[in-house]
Design an enzyme around this catalytic site. Structure first.
Site, PDB file in Angstrom:
ATOM      1  N   GLY A  67       0.828  -1.214   0.000  1.00 14.49           N
ATOM      2  CA  GLY A  67       0.000   0.000   0.000  1.00 14.49           C
ATOM      3  C   GLY A  67       0.857   1.257   0.000  1.00 14.49           C
ATOM      4  N   SER A 122      -6.459   8.941  12.081  1.00  9.79           N
ATOM      5  CA  SER A 122      -7.082  10.008  12.869  1.00  9.79           C
ATOM      6  C   SER A 122      -8.606   9.879  12.912  1.00  9.79           C
ATOM      7  CB  SER A 122      -6.698  11.374  12.303  1.00  9.79           C
ATOM      8  OG  SER A 122      -7.167  11.513  10.989  1.00  9.79           O
ATOM      9  N   CYS A 123      -9.206   9.052  12.046  1.00  9.24           N
ATOM     10  CA  CYS A 123     -10.671   8.941  12.060  1.00  9.24           C
ATOM     11  C   CYS A 123     -11.184   8.113  13.234  1.00  9.24           C
ATOM     12  CB  CYS A 123     -11.190   8.404  10.749  1.00  9.24           C
ATOM     13  SG  CYS A 123     -10.843   6.680  10.562  1.00  9.24           S
ATOM     14  N   TYR A 174     -14.591   1.387   9.573  1.00 11.12           N
ATOM     15  CA  TYR A 174     -13.127   1.473   9.564  1.00 11.12           C
ATOM     16  C   TYR A 174     -12.612   1.898  10.941  1.00 11.12           C
ATOM     17  CZ  TYR A 174      -8.471   3.076   8.226  1.00 11.12           C
ATOM     18  OH  TYR A 174      -7.117   3.258   8.143  1.00 11.12           O
ATOM     19  N   LYS A 199     -10.106   0.007  13.664  1.00 11.36           N
ATOM     20  CA  LYS A 199      -8.815   0.590  14.060  1.00 11.36           C
ATOM     21  C   LYS A 199      -8.736   0.825  15.568  1.00 11.36           C
ATOM     22  CE  LYS A 199      -6.426   0.613  10.370  1.00 11.36           C
ATOM     23  NZ  LYS A 199      -5.128  -0.073  10.333  1.00 11.36           N
ATOM     24  N   HIS A 201      -8.968   8.988  -1.572  1.00  9.32           N
ATOM     25  CA  HIS A 201      -9.082  10.128  -0.670  1.00  9.32           C
ATOM     26  C   HIS A 201      -9.059  11.424  -1.483  1.00  9.32           C
ATOM     27  CE1 HIS A 201      -7.820   7.326   2.625  1.00  9.32           C
ATOM     28  NE2 HIS A 201      -8.754   8.028   3.235  1.00  9.32           N
TER      29      HIS A 201
HETATM   30  P1  GDP Z   1     -12.074  11.782   5.119  1.00 11.20           P
HETATM   31  O1  GDP Z   1     -10.912  12.615   5.576  1.00 11.20           O
HETATM   32  O2  GDP Z   1     -12.175  10.475   5.822  1.00 11.20           O
HETATM   33  O3  GDP Z   1     -13.361  12.564   5.179  1.00 11.20           O
HETATM   34  O4  GDP Z   1     -11.827  11.346   3.620  1.00 11.20           O
HETATM   35  P2  GDP Z   1     -11.614  12.020   2.190  1.00 11.20           P
HETATM   36  O5  GDP Z   1     -10.176  12.328   1.977  1.00 11.20           O
HETATM   37  O6  GDP Z   1     -12.256  11.069   1.223  1.00 11.20           O
HETATM   38  O7  GDP Z   1     -12.469  13.348   2.155  1.00 11.20           O
HETATM   39  C1  GDP Z   1     -12.090  14.538   2.763  1.00 11.20           C
HETATM   40  C2  GDP Z   1     -13.022  15.685   2.368  1.00 11.20           C
HETATM   41  O8  GDP Z   1     -12.756  16.048   0.998  1.00 11.20           O
HETATM   42  C3  GDP Z   1     -14.526  15.402   2.435  1.00 11.20           C
HETATM   43  O9  GDP Z   1     -15.144  16.560   2.954  1.00 11.20           O
HETATM   44  C4  GDP Z   1     -14.891  15.205   0.972  1.00 11.20           C
HETATM   45  O10 GDP Z   1     -16.261  15.504   0.709  1.00 11.20           O
HETATM   46  C5  GDP Z   1     -13.978  16.208   0.286  1.00 11.20           C
HETATM   47  N1  GDP Z   1     -13.726  15.979  -1.145  1.00 11.20           N
HETATM   48  C6  GDP Z   1     -13.855  16.916  -2.131  1.00 11.20           C
HETATM   49  N2  GDP Z   1     -13.593  16.397  -3.339  1.00 11.20           N
HETATM   50  C7  GDP Z   1     -13.257  15.099  -3.130  1.00 11.20           C
HETATM   51  C8  GDP Z   1     -12.867  14.043  -4.008  1.00 11.20           C
HETATM   52  O11 GDP Z   1     -12.765  14.164  -5.225  1.00 11.20           O
HETATM   53  N3  GDP Z   1     -12.588  12.836  -3.424  1.00 11.20           N
HETATM   54  C9  GDP Z   1     -12.671  12.647  -2.072  1.00 11.20           C
HETATM   55  N4  GDP Z   1     -12.387  11.454  -1.565  1.00 11.20           N
HETATM   56  N5  GDP Z   1     -13.063  13.634  -1.228  1.00 11.20           N
HETATM   57  C10 GDP Z   1     -13.350  14.839  -1.739  1.00 11.20           C
END
Ligand code: GDP
Length: 317
Positions: A18, A112-113, A140, A144, A183
């Site tokens: 990963g 951190s989640c 998840y 964890k 992400h």
């Molecule tokens: P989180 O940190 O567990 O919430 O995971 P993410 O990295 O998937 O998302 C972080 C934030 O980015 C959230 O508020 C999403 O709605 C926002 N976000 C905006 N655009 C995107 C995208 O294209 N992909 C993802 N994964 N998140 C997005």
């Protein structure tokens, strides 16, 4: 003084394929240690007997648990049971087998989640289990939290040197660029790059753009993890963060600059925001004398270069 030098150690890096595992493997090359790895085909971590026998046969001194099913906000929402089961079974099997074989030291990687959705910012290690979790990644997070507690309670009951770290959101080379399960950083890099190539006028980000996320380049993250492994032994887990967070809109604008896309950024408010803010307090890590080196701009450049070379050039996204 370093309390656990890695010199001469046999280190099993579980989850070497990963993004984080690959970064750990790069960092471990700098150590005079033997790094043991097995692919998923060679060793099924969901199989306790196989995991137990692998440790017995290969006798690692040190185990790093970097194996995990990891997704962004939508992947977590779509596959919550898979995230709970797969992460739980890996934690249970590796930690229990390491206990049975009396492995010298074990480092468990969380995230951190695990902290409550409304934890006080910056989030201290001791806010764990003080309130309800963010629903989008509950599966998840529960896996964890259980892994962390397993490591902690095996330490308490049996005196093993098992420790855990909780890294913040990481990004960089080797990330998952799949539009559905990635992400935010890889998701945006992929989308904004496509928009540039297609000559689009705008790109759309998920949610309102107002949530904030702390970001850490994975090479900094991996270096910090090994620093903790070498320099810490104790009951509590350690946060690994950069200490800086940005709004999603700011991150999108930073990715636009990196990619060289000059169109507008729009928001799709039908998509979830998740937790509003999850900046962590990394004072315990700073007290161990570690600080990040890679700034956001440099880190995004590195991630984008990797995407262009390994994903875009290969025609897979
Ligand atoms: P989180 O940190 O567990 O919430 O995971 P993410 O990295 O998937 O998302 C972080 C934030 O980015 C959230 O508020 C999403 O709605 C926002 N976000 C905006 N655009 C995107 C995208 O294209 N992909 C993802 N994964 N998140 C997005």
């Amino acid at each position: 003084m370093m309390i656990y030098p890695l010199e001469g150690k046999r280190i099993w890096l579980a989850g070497h394929g990963g993004m984080v595992g690959r970064a750990l493997a790069r960092q471990l090359q700098k150590e005079d240690a033997t790094v043991l790895v097995r692919t998923r085909q060679e060793l099924d971590l969901a199989d306790y007997k196989a995991t137990f026998e692998w440790i017995g046969d290969n006798k690692p001194d040190t185990v790093i648990v970097a194996a995990a099913q990891v997704s962004g906000i939508i992947g977590n929402q779509l596959y919550p049971a898979d995230h709970l089961y797969n992460n739980l079974v890996v934690a249970m099997n590796i930690i229990h087998a390491a206990h049975q074989h009396k492995v010298e030291k074990l480092l468990y990687l969380g995230s951190s989640c695990i902290y409550p959705k409304f934890a006080e910012i910056p989030i201290n290690e001791d806010s764990l289990l003080s309130g309800p979790l963010e629903p989008t990644n509950e599966g998840y997070a529960i896996a964890k939290i259980t892994g962390l507690k397993l490591a902690e309670l095996y330490r308490q009951q049996y005196g093993h040197d098992f420790i855990s770290v909780m890294p913040t959101n990481m990004y960089g080379p080797g990330d998952n660029f799949d539009p559905e399960t990635s992400h935010v950083i890889p998701g945006l890099i992929q989308r904004i790059h496509h928009a540039k190539i297609n000559g689009a006028d705008s790109i759309t980000i998920w949610g309102t753009g107002t949530p904030m996320r702390e970001m850490l380049h994975v090479d900094d993250g991996a270096e910090a993890m090994l620093h903790v492994l070498k320099n810490y032994s104790g009951k509590g887990h350690i946060n690994i963060g950069s200490g800086v967070d940005w709004t999603i809109l700011e991150l999108a604008e930073a990715v636009c600059r990196t990619v060289g896309f000059e169109g507008k950024v729009e928001c799709d408010k039908s998509k979830p925001d998740g937790t509003a803010r999850k900046l962590m307090n990394s004072d315990k890590l700073r007290a161990l004398r570690w600080a990040p080196k890679i700034g956001l701009e440099e880190g995004l450049r590195d991630a984008y270069d990797w995407y262009l070379r390994e994903v875009w050039a290969g025609g897979t996204a």
